[in-house]
Scaffold this motif. Structure first.
Motif, mmCIF file in Angstrom:
data_model
loop_
_atom_site.group_PDB
_atom_site.id
_atom_site.type_symbol
_atom_site.label_atom_id
_atom_site.label_comp_id
_atom_site.label_asym_id
_atom_site.label_seq_id
_atom_site.Cartn_x
_atom_site.Cartn_y
_atom_site.Cartn_z
ATOM 1 N N PRO A 140 0.487 -1.040 -0.142
ATOM 2 C CA PRO A 140 0.044 0.064 0.090
ATOM 3 C C PRO A 140 0.702 1.364 -0.318
ATOM 4 N N HIS A 141 2.221 1.240 0.767
ATOM 5 C CA HIS A 141 2.655 2.087 0.483
ATOM 6 C C HIS A 141 4.042 2.551 -1.078
ATOM 7 N N ALA A 142 3.598 1.859 -1.463
ATOM 8 C CA ALA A 142 4.356 2.312 -2.397
ATOM 9 C C ALA A 142 3.825 2.337 -3.990
ATOM 10 N N THR A 143 2.732 1.945 -3.643
ATOM 11 C CA THR A 143 2.087 1.809 -5.488
ATOM 12 C C THR A 143 0.870 2.573 -5.080
ATOM 13 N N LEU B 108 -6.314 4.733 -1.523
ATOM 14 C CA LEU B 108 -6.936 4.724 -0.595
ATOM 15 C C LEU B 108 -6.914 4.222 0.345
ATOM 16 N N LEU B 109 -4.945 4.957 1.167
ATOM 17 C CA LEU B 109 -4.959 5.054 2.583
ATOM 18 C C LEU B 109 -5.081 6.633 2.292
ATOM 19 N N LEU B 110 -5.238 7.589 1.453
ATOM 20 C CA LEU B 110 -5.589 8.566 2.099
ATOM 21 C C LEU B 110 -7.307 9.376 2.686
ATOM 22 N N ALA B 111 -8.100 7.914 1.565
ATOM 23 C CA ALA B 111 -9.325 7.775 2.148
ATOM 24 C C ALA B 111 -9.728 7.426 4.003
ATOM 25 N N ARG C 88 -2.069 5.264 9.741
ATOM 26 C CA ARG C 88 -1.079 5.130 10.744
ATOM 27 C C ARG C 88 -1.331 3.223 10.870
ATOM 28 N N GLU C 89 -1.740 2.789 11.929
ATOM 29 C CA GLU C 89 -2.168 1.663 11.793
ATOM 30 C C GLU C 89 -1.679 0.597 11.198
ATOM 31 N N VAL C 90 -2.821 0.404 9.279
ATOM 32 C CA VAL C 90 -2.166 0.118 8.450
ATOM 33 C C VAL C 90 -0.438 -0.229 8.067
ATOM 34 N N GLU D 77 3.457 10.010 4.308
ATOM 35 C CA GLU D 77 2.223 11.412 5.075
ATOM 36 C C GLU D 77 2.540 12.725 4.185
ATOM 37 N N ALA D 78 3.554 12.526 4.147
ATOM 38 C CA ALA D 78 3.799 13.817 2.991
ATOM 39 C C ALA D 78 3.385 14.225 2.262
#
Length: 242
Positions: free
Chosen positions: A139-142, A148-151, A158-160, A181-182
Motif C-alpha cells: 500500500p505504501h509504494a503503489t 485508499l490510504l488517503l481516504a 498509520r495503523e495500516v 504522510e508527507a
C-alpha cells in the motif's frame, strides 16, 4: 497473525508448506525435492503429498513429480468471487485499458492488506508480476494503495502502514510513515494519486478511489509519468464504478 498460535496443528502447517513450495516452483517437483525445500523427512513428505493428491490440491505427473491440483484454482476463483466487487467492474476495467492502452487494476484494502482483485491488460504498460488478481501489493509504494490510504482517517492510516511495514522496492520507495504522510498531505480524499518509480524502477502508476466505496482503480505506465489523458480517463472510470 504474526505470532505462532499455541494450538498450531503441525500437520496442517506442513501440508500448506508443501502446497506453497509446489505452487511457486517453475516446474514439477519430486518428493525428494519437496522434502528438502520444506525441511521435512522423506516419509512425512510422502504422506503429505498423497493426502494432498487425494484431496485434489496436488496432481501427480506420470513421472512421479507433482504439480498444483485443480482444487487450487477452484479455491482461487472462489476467493475472488467472495469480494463484493462493484457492478460492471470488469467491463469498466476493460474499457479503461482499451481507451488508454494502459493496464487497469481494481484493488481493495482487506484487513490492512492491499489485494488486487481484477486486471485488464494494456499494451502501453509493463508486465508487473506482483500486481496480479488475487495477490497482495504494497500500500505504501503503489498508487492504488496510496489512493485508499488517503481516504482513511490519519490514525487508521498509520495503523495500516505500521502493521504492513514499509519494505523498500526501489531507491524512491518511502520507508517511513512520515514519508507517506508527507506525500499525501497536499491531496484531498478522492483525488487521483500517482507514484513514480516507487514500486518498480521506470514505472509510474496512478490510482483513484471509487467514490462511496472501499475500492480503488489504477493504471500503470512505462517511464516516470502518467499521461494526462490517461489520468482523466482513470477519474472517469472511478466515477463510472460509483
Amino acid at each position: 497473525m504474526t505470532e505462532e498460535p499455541s494450538d498450531l496443528i503441525r500437520s496442517v502447517s506442513r501440508a500448506l508448506r508443501v502446497l506453497e513450495e509446489v505452487s511457486r516452483a517453475d516446474r514439477p517437483l519430486s518428493v525428494k525435492v519437496i522434502a528438502r525445500r520444506c525441511g521435512l523427512t522423506l516419509s512425512t513428505s510422502y504422506h503429505l503429498v498423497r493426502t494432498l493428491c487425494y484431496e485434489g490440491y496436488l496432481h501427480r505427473c506420470p513421472d512421479g513429480d507433482y504439480l498444483p491440483g485443480s482444487k487450487v484454482a477452484e479455491r482461487f476463483h472462489e476467493m475472488i468471487d467472495a469480494f463484493d466487487r462493484p457492478p460492471r467492474a470488469s467491463v469498466v476495467l476493460r474499457h479503461l485499458a482499451a481507451v488508454t492502452g494502459h493496464t487497469a487494476y481494481l484493488a481493495q484494502l482487506v484487513g490492512g492488506r492491499l489485494v488486487v482483485l481484477d486486471v485488464a491488460e494494456g499494451p502501453r504498460s509493463p508486465w508487473l508480476e506482483d500486481l496480479r488478481a488475487g495477490l497482495e501489493a504494497a500500500p505504501h509504494a503503489t498508487a492504488l494503495g496510496k489512493a485508499l490510504l488517503l481516504a482513511l482517517p490519519p490514525r487508521v492510516r498509520r495503523e495500516v502502514l505500521t502493521e504492513y511495514g514499509l519494505p523498500r522496492f526501489t531507491s524512491a520507495t518511502p520507508t517511513s510513515v512520515e514519508d507517506v504522510e508527507a506525500e499525501l498531505a497536499g491531496l484531498c480524499p478522492g483525488e487521483v494519486v500517482e507514484e513514480h518509480g516507487q514500486f518498480r524502477d521506470e514505472v509510474a502508476c496512478a490510482g483513484a478511489v471509487v467514490p462511496g466505496t472501499s475500492w480503488a482503480v489504477g493504471i500503470s505506465a512505462r517511464g516516470l509519468s502518467v499521461p494526462a489523458r490517461a489520468r482523466a480517463r482513470l477519474a472517469e472510470a472511478a466515477r463510472d464504478l460509483a
